[in-house]
Write a protein that holds these residues in place. Structure first.
Motif, PDB file in Angstrom:
ATOM      1  N   ALA A 331       0.941  -1.158   0.054  1.00 10.69           N
ATOM      2  CA  ALA A 331       0.002   0.059  -0.023  1.00 10.69           C
ATOM      3  C   ALA A 331       0.786   1.124  -0.124  1.00 10.69           C
ATOM      4  O   ALA A 331       1.226   1.953   1.218  1.00 10.69           O
ATOM      5  CB  ALA A 331      -0.736  -0.114   1.289  1.00 10.69           C
ATOM      6  N   THR A 332       1.377   1.856  -1.203  1.00 11.79           N
ATOM      7  CA  THR A 332       2.265   2.711  -1.094  1.00 11.79           C
ATOM      8  C   THR A 332       1.396   4.188  -1.695  1.00 11.79           C
ATOM      9  O   THR A 332       2.099   5.045  -1.897  1.00 11.79           O
ATOM     10  CB  THR A 332       3.169   2.497  -2.415  1.00 11.79           C
ATOM     11  N   ASN A 333       0.142   4.110  -1.821  1.00 16.45           N
ATOM     12  CA  ASN A 333      -0.670   5.211  -1.636  1.00 16.45           C
ATOM     13  C   ASN A 333      -1.723   5.269  -0.856  1.00 16.45           C
ATOM     14  O   ASN A 333      -2.128   4.382  -0.166  1.00 16.45           O
ATOM     15  CB  ASN A 333      -1.042   5.434  -3.195  1.00 16.45           C
ATOM     16  N   GLY A 358       4.649  14.839  -0.728  1.00 21.56           N
ATOM     17  CA  GLY A 358       3.990  16.036  -0.674  1.00 21.56           C
ATOM     18  C   GLY A 358       2.614  15.913  -0.466  1.00 21.56           C
ATOM     19  O   GLY A 358       1.782  16.990  -0.325  1.00 21.56           O
ATOM     20  N   ASN A 359       1.885  14.772  -0.051  1.00 21.93           N
ATOM     21  CA  ASN A 359       0.546  14.591   0.144  1.00 21.93           C
ATOM     22  C   ASN A 359       0.280  15.118   1.569  1.00 21.93           C
ATOM     23  O   ASN A 359       1.385  15.032   2.367  1.00 21.93           O
ATOM     24  CB  ASN A 359       0.290  13.030   0.056  1.00 21.93           C
ATOM     25  N   ASP A 360      -0.864  15.540   1.648  1.00 23.29           N
ATOM     26  CA  ASP A 360      -1.291  15.738   2.966  1.00 23.29           C
ATOM     27  C   ASP A 360      -2.122  14.861   3.766  1.00 23.29           C
ATOM     28  O   ASP A 360      -2.346  14.855   5.017  1.00 23.29           O
ATOM     29  CB  ASP A 360      -1.951  17.354   3.200  1.00 23.29           C
ATOM     30  N   GLU A 382       5.713  13.085  10.879  1.00 22.70           N
ATOM     31  CA  GLU A 382       5.117  14.001  11.587  1.00 22.70           C
ATOM     32  C   GLU A 382       3.793  14.512  10.759  1.00 22.70           C
ATOM     33  O   GLU A 382       2.801  14.827  11.659  1.00 22.70           O
ATOM     34  CB  GLU A 382       6.043  15.524  11.351  1.00 22.70           C
ATOM     35  N   LYS A 383       3.699  14.363   9.781  1.00 20.13           N
ATOM     36  CA  LYS A 383       2.641  14.829   8.991  1.00 20.13           C
ATOM     37  C   LYS A 383       1.234  13.790   9.501  1.00 20.13           C
ATOM     38  O   LYS A 383       0.236  14.291   9.608  1.00 20.13           O
ATOM     39  CB  LYS A 383       2.663  14.491   7.296  1.00 20.13           C
ATOM     40  N   LEU A 384       1.834  12.329   9.357  1.00 20.73           N
ATOM     41  CA  LEU A 384       0.807  11.535   9.807  1.00 20.73           C
ATOM     42  C   LEU A 384       0.560  11.681  11.468  1.00 20.73           C
ATOM     43  O   LEU A 384      -0.866  11.268  11.660  1.00 20.73           O
ATOM     44  CB  LEU A 384       1.117  10.144   9.628  1.00 20.73           C
TER      45      LEU A 384
END
Length: 449
Positions: A331-333, A358-360, A382-384
């Motif tokens: 699951a790379t996306n 670059g995904n949010d 950090e984003k996740l």
């Protein structure tokens, strides 16, 4: 060795070695074609470099000098090399055709090829089709993006043996005459935009799977994907729809209890062991392609009542003290992770993270309702972590890698929890491949006991 049947070029540049480049170069050399090889990462003393020079190839390693294009009529490009590569850009300006090894494989195969592509589900569907044919006593081999080099496998085919190919958008961009007798187009969602730049480019790459098909060929497509319904209108092949939402008189479909091909019942849904709505789509697509290829209902049923998933794609790993572990490293996306999360009704501890493209990740929020904890790692940690807090996930912990993530997830879990590795990111920030990442997860699970 089988010969290339319709290859009009006499001086070829193989750009990028790895498995597919090495195989392509050896095939071309065996067909008495002049070959130059260029790989920026290879070393002079590598076995493949030495072997190709011994066979008569000119091999240039360590850089991408523009002069490698001198006298070149066509490039066989490794699918992973971007089109922004200076040699590739210069070749395009000079009008030099650029193909991938898949184009060569198509010239080696006399019997029909079954080609599978889509944003998600390719490996599962490819594996299912191969297994359904094998259990129906149909001789078959599998290759392509699934891990086996297509030209290597194509050269081993015997008369009457079918070739099932998993095809990525990167591979499909490099075809001229290649066509599968049966094409399977599973779905199209935004993915690999760092490579293709626009969603339109990505869709067009996927659509090339049917661009050379004719009336005698078949195109199996997802009726539930509106973008595909529109796209396949221009196909010249016979269109065979599949759906999990509506009856398809000319294709594969499901109702509340069973799966059908046209008007024929194939199997009861309760007999199928593979979990997940997305896998139901893969199953229905596989049945359509397998039936068109001559698979028996008995062979199909034998596969679906025993097949629990491919490695690294929602793969059951173990149950430890009533915690169930699943490896979904492929699951790379975000879409793949969304589909994985919808497969479980019980509480989930999600392990996610990896390369930052670059995904949010905000599209994940509606799918986190059953997620009681997240353990995040890699460049996107950090984003996740911030996403999990915004979504109201009760517990979020950062880990340095997958092994530590497994240990942490187990420590915060309770009985009946699912501990799921489904990263929603590519692996390349910490691991060479998603397989390496998944294998670390499996190893870490097995060391818990």
């Amino acid at each position: 060795m089988k010969k290339l049947t319709d290859f009009k070029y006499s001086h070829v540049l193989v750009l990028g070695l790895a498995k597919s480049g090495t195989a392509a170069a050896k095939l071309l050399l065996a067909n008495e074609i002049e070959v130059r090889v260029n790989d920026i990462n290879a070393e002079e003393d590598e076995e493949s470099v030495i072997a190709l020079r011994g066979m008569g190839a000119e091999v240039i390693v360590g850089s991408h000098p523009i002069h490698v294009l001198d006298d070149i009529e066509v490039i066989v490009k490794n699918p992973g090399i971007p089109y922004e590569n200076p040699v590739v850009k210069e070749a395009q300006q000079r009008g030099i055709p650029i193909i991938t090894e898949i184009e060569l494989a198509g010239q080696l195969v006399d019997e029909s090829i079954i080609g599978i592509t889509g944003s998600n589900g390719k490996t599962t569907t490819t594996t299912l089709i191969e297994a359904m044919l094998a259990k129906s006593n149909q001789p078959v081999k599998v290759a392509g993006n699934i891990g086996n080099v297509a030209t290597d496998v194509a050269q081993t085919l015997t008369k009457g043996e079918k070739l099932v190919l998993e095809l990525s958008s990167f591979q499909l961009l490099g075809i001229e005459k290649f066509k599968p007798g049966i094409a399977v187009l599973l779905n199209i969602y935004e993915a690999h935009l760092d490579y293709h730049k626009t969603f339109e480019n990505y869709k067009n790459a996927k659509h090339t799977i049917f661009k050379n098909q004719m009336n005698e060929d078949y195109l199996v497509y997802n009726r539930d994907d509106s973008t595909l319904v529109d796209a396949v209108k221009k196909a010249k092949s016979q269109k065979i729809p599949f759906s999990v939402m509506q009856r398809e008189e000319n294709g594969a479909w499901v109702d509340e209890t069973s799966i059908y091909f046209k008007d024929e019942k194939i199997i009861d849904r309760e007999s199928i062991v593979l979990v997940g709505k997305h896998n139901l789509e893969n199953i229905v697509a596989s049945i359509a392609a397998a039936k068109l290829s001559g698979a028996s209902n008995e062979g199909i049923r034998e596969v679906l009542t025993t097949f629990a998933g491919v490695k690294h794609r929602l793969q059951f790993v173990d149950t430890i003290k009533n915690r169930v572990f699943y490896n979904d490293s492929k699951a790379t996306n975000m879409l793949a992770t969304q589909k994985a999360l919808t497969s479980f009704a019980q509480p989930v501890i999600l392990l996610a993270g990896g390369l930052d493209r670059g995904n949010d990740f905000t599209d994940l929020i509606p799918y986190l309702k059953n997620v009681k904890g997240m353990v995040v790692f890699g460049e996107t940690a950090e984003k996740l972590k911030s996403l999990a807090e915004d979504a109201g996930v009760a517990t979020t912990v950062m880990a340095k890698d997958v092994q530590q993530a497994v240990e942490t997830a187990y420590s915060i879990s309770q009985e009946n929890d699912v501990i799921l590795l489904s990263p929603a990111c590519a692996s390349w920030d910490q691991y060479r491949t998603f397989e390496e990442r998944g294998n670390m997860f499996i190893q870490a699970v097995h060391t818990l006991v």
